[in-house]
Design a protein around this motif. Sequence first.
Motif, mmCIF file in Angstrom:
data_model
loop_
_atom_site.group_PDB
_atom_site.id
_atom_site.type_symbol
_atom_site.label_atom_id
_atom_site.label_comp_id
_atom_site.label_asym_id
_atom_site.label_seq_id
_atom_site.Cartn_x
_atom_site.Cartn_y
_atom_site.Cartn_z
ATOM 1 N N PHE A 1 0.842 -1.192 0.000
ATOM 2 C CA PHE A 1 0.000 0.000 0.000
ATOM 3 C C PHE A 1 0.877 1.241 0.000
ATOM 4 C CE2 PHE A 1 -2.546 -3.226 2.473
ATOM 5 C CZ PHE A 1 -3.365 -3.556 1.395
ATOM 6 N N MET A 2 1.014 1.857 -1.150
ATOM 7 C CA MET A 2 1.855 3.055 -1.248
ATOM 8 C C MET A 2 1.054 4.240 -0.755
ATOM 9 S SD MET A 2 3.705 2.637 -4.882
ATOM 10 C CE MET A 2 4.255 1.028 -5.420
ATOM 11 N N GLN A 3 1.449 4.679 0.404
ATOM 12 C CA GLN A 3 0.597 5.582 1.161
ATOM 13 C C GLN A 3 1.340 6.845 1.575
ATOM 14 O OE1 GLN A 3 -0.841 3.278 4.471
ATOM 15 N NE2 GLN A 3 -2.169 4.905 5.194
ATOM 16 N N PHE A 4 2.654 6.725 1.689
ATOM 17 C CA PHE A 4 3.465 7.865 2.146
ATOM 18 C C PHE A 4 4.531 8.196 1.118
ATOM 19 C CE2 PHE A 4 2.446 5.274 5.980
ATOM 20 C CZ PHE A 4 1.539 6.148 6.556
ATOM 21 N N GLU A 5 5.188 9.325 1.367
ATOM 22 C CA GLU A 5 6.329 9.679 0.536
ATOM 23 C C GLU A 5 7.525 9.951 1.429
ATOM 24 O OE1 GLU A 5 5.537 12.683 -2.328
ATOM 25 O OE2 GLU A 5 7.577 12.582 -3.149
ATOM 26 N N LYS A 6 8.663 9.420 0.983
ATOM 27 C CA LYS A 6 9.900 9.615 1.737
ATOM 28 C C LYS A 6 10.783 10.637 1.040
ATOM 29 C CE LYS A 6 11.205 5.336 4.087
ATOM 30 N NZ LYS A 6 12.197 4.267 4.123
ATOM 31 N N GLU A 7 11.519 11.391 1.840
ATOM 32 C CA GLU A 7 12.616 12.193 1.314
ATOM 33 C C GLU A 7 13.806 11.927 2.210
ATOM 34 O OE1 GLU A 7 11.439 16.314 1.013
ATOM 35 O OE2 GLU A 7 9.974 15.805 -0.555
ATOM 36 N N ASN A 8 14.949 11.632 1.607
ATOM 37 C CA ASN A 8 16.150 11.305 2.380
ATOM 38 C C ASN A 8 15.838 10.338 3.524
ATOM 39 O OD1 ASN A 8 17.626 13.065 0.743
ATOM 40 N ND2 ASN A 8 16.873 14.785 1.994
ATOM 41 N N ASP A 9 15.134 9.300 3.193
ATOM 42 C CA ASP A 9 14.855 8.218 4.136
ATOM 43 C C ASP A 9 13.927 8.602 5.283
ATOM 44 O OD1 ASP A 9 15.082 5.544 4.368
ATOM 45 O OD2 ASP A 9 16.880 5.564 5.614
ATOM 46 N N GLU A 10 13.240 9.725 5.141
ATOM 47 C CA GLU A 10 12.265 10.078 6.177
ATOM 48 C C GLU A 10 10.901 10.284 5.562
ATOM 49 O OE1 GLU A 10 12.803 13.107 9.226
ATOM 50 O OE2 GLU A 10 14.925 12.515 9.176
ATOM 51 N N ILE A 11 9.892 9.790 6.241
ATOM 52 C CA ILE A 11 8.541 9.986 5.722
ATOM 53 C C ILE A 11 8.156 11.443 5.912
ATOM 54 C CG2 ILE A 11 6.106 9.396 6.065
ATOM 55 C CD1 ILE A 11 7.002 6.568 6.749
ATOM 56 N N VAL A 12 7.829 12.115 4.806
ATOM 57 C CA VAL A 12 7.549 13.549 4.902
ATOM 58 C C VAL A 12 6.079 13.884 4.677
ATOM 59 C CG1 VAL A 12 9.851 14.417 4.416
ATOM 60 C CG2 VAL A 12 8.368 13.797 2.509
ATOM 61 N N ARG A 13 5.363 13.026 3.985
ATOM 62 C CA ARG A 13 3.932 13.322 3.803
ATOM 63 C C ARG A 13 3.144 12.086 3.413
ATOM 64 N NH1 ARG A 13 6.607 15.270 -0.742
ATOM 65 N NH2 ARG A 13 7.097 17.178 0.359
ATOM 66 N N SER A 14 1.835 12.219 3.543
ATOM 67 C CA SER A 14 0.934 11.191 3.035
ATOM 68 C C SER A 14 0.642 11.510 1.577
ATOM 69 C CB SER A 14 -0.386 11.216 3.805
ATOM 70 O OG SER A 14 -0.176 10.785 5.116
ATOM 71 N N LEU A 15 0.557 10.470 0.775
ATOM 72 C CA LEU A 15 0.254 10.702 -0.639
ATOM 73 C C LEU A 15 -1.230 11.045 -0.789
ATOM 74 C CD1 LEU A 15 2.146 7.664 -2.225
ATOM 75 C CD2 LEU A 15 2.770 10.074 -2.430
#
Length: 469
Positions: A206-220
Motif C-alpha cells: 500500500f503506497m501511502q506515504f512519501e519519503k525524502e532522504n529516508d524520512e517519511i515527509v507526507r501522506s500521498l
Amino acid sequence: MASLNQIRSTFLDFFAADGHEKVQSAPLVPQNDPTLLFVNAGMVPFKDYFTGAATPPYRRAASSQKCVRAGGKHNDLDNVGYTARHHTFFEMLGNFSFGDYFKEHAIERAWALVTKEFGLDPDRLMVTVYIDDDEAFDIWKKVAGFPDHKIVRIAGSDNFWAMGDSGPCGPCTEIFWDHGEHIPGGPPGSPNEDGDRFVEIWNNVFMQFEKENDEIVRSLPRPSVDTGMGLERIAAVLQGVHSNYDVDLFKALIAASEDATSTKAEGDRAPSHRVIADHLRSSSFLIADGVTPSNEGRGYVLRRIMRRAMRHAHLLGASDPLMHRLVPALVTEMGEAYPELKRAQAFIEDTLKQEEIRFRTTLGRGMGLLEDATRDLPQGGIITGQTAFTLYDTYGFPLDLTQDEARRRGFNVDVDGFETAMAEQRERGKANWKGSGQSANAGEWLALRDRLGPTVFTGYEAVDDTGEV
Ligand code: ATP
Ligand code: MG
Ligand code: MG
Ligand code: MG
C-alpha cells in the motif's frame, strides 16, 4: 487440475473483470531504470506511474511479469535447488492501482480470488500486516473473519516497502499458505519462519506515504496499490503439491532433463535436476530478451547461471552439452504465453550450446582440481582462496559456482583469500603492462574483466534497489 498456464489466465481475467487493463510482461532488462540489474518485481515497469513521473493510460492494471532474482539485493541464486519455493526466474502476477482503489478493495479482491475463484481453504491461510497498520488489520478481520492470531503484525522491512530513500512507500500485507504440519517451519513472525511450511504466496503493498532522504515527509494524496503473487507458488498450492518444482510445468522440464541424462530426479540427483530446470528458464528468457553471456554486468550473471546449470549436468554424468536439448520442452510449456521464446528458440539453443562446449573444455578438470583440494579436508573445512582463484582464472569457475559446489560437499571457501589472490593478479597485470610497454595478455584482461564486470555495473550495489514489492 488447473495448469500453470490456466492459473495465469484465471488471475488476469479475474482482474480484467474488475476494470484492470491486462498488460504484457515487460522485458527482463529494465527499460526505465539503468540502476537495476533485471526486472525483479511486477511493479518495476510501472515505476514512473507510481512516482508521478508519467501519467498512466489506465488507473488499474494486471500483469504476469517475468522476474529474475539472481543478483543485487534480491539474490535467490543460492536458494535454488535447496528450498521448495525459490527460483531465479519466476512469474509475478500482480494487480495495480494507480491512485485508484486502496486497501479495502485490494484486500477484498485478494480474498475473493484466493478463497472463491481459487477455492482455497481459509483455515490454511493466514496473513501479516505492518505493525501499526490498524486499518489493514481491521479490514482483514471484516473481510476474512480471521481471529486476531491469524493476522500477524510484523515490524520489519518485510512488511514495509519503499522505492528507495526517496519516493513512495508504505505498509504491506502478505498472504501465507500452510502446507501442513509435516513440513518444518513456523508461522510468519515466529523464530523458525524461514522454513517451507508457511509459504508466502502474495504480497500487497500500500503506497501511502512519501519519503525524502529516508524520512517519511507526507501522506500521498492519491495512494496506490502494488501486488505480487508468485505464479509457481500459487500453482503448487492449487495443484496440491508442496514444492514449486512439482507443478506441471516443472514436472515437464524435469522429465526432459531426466530423459536427456538417463537419470532419475531422486536422492542426491534431485537438486541437480531442479537447478537445471530452473536455470534453463532463467537463461533462456534472458537470452530471448537480448542478454548474452559475457564477463561483465548482466552478461556475467547469465554466464554464472548457465555455468551452474552445466556443472549440474556434469554431476549427472552428461558427457555432451545438455542444456540446449531441453529448450524444446521449455518452448512447449511457455512458448504460447511468451512468443519471444519461440522467436528466439534457435538463438537460445545455439547460445547455450556454444557456452557449454566452451565451459566443458575446463569444467571436468576444474572439478578434478576441486576433488584433489578437498580429498583430505574434514567436513566444514575451508577451501583456500588460491584454489578458488585458480578455478576461476584457469578453469572459468565463477566464485559463486565454487562456493555452491563447496557447500554441496560440506565445505566453505576462503573468500578473502580469493579476493587477495585476485588483487595480486591485478597488480601483476599492471606491472607487466608497465614493464613491457605492451598490452596485458588476453588471460589477464579476461580475469580483470571478470572481476570488474560486476562492479562496473554499480547500480544494484550503490542503490537500494527499487524492485521489491
Ligand atoms: P520470500 O520471503 O519467500 O523470499 P519475498 O518476500 O522475497 O519472498 P516479494 O518480494 O514479496 O517476495 O515478492 C512477491 C511474491 O513473489 C512473493 O510473495 C512470492 O510469491 C513471489 N516470489 C518472490 N521471490 C520468489 C522466487 N525467488 N521464486 C519464486 N517466487 C518468488
Ligand atoms: Mg525473498
Ligand atoms: Mg518474504
Ligand atoms: Mg514478501
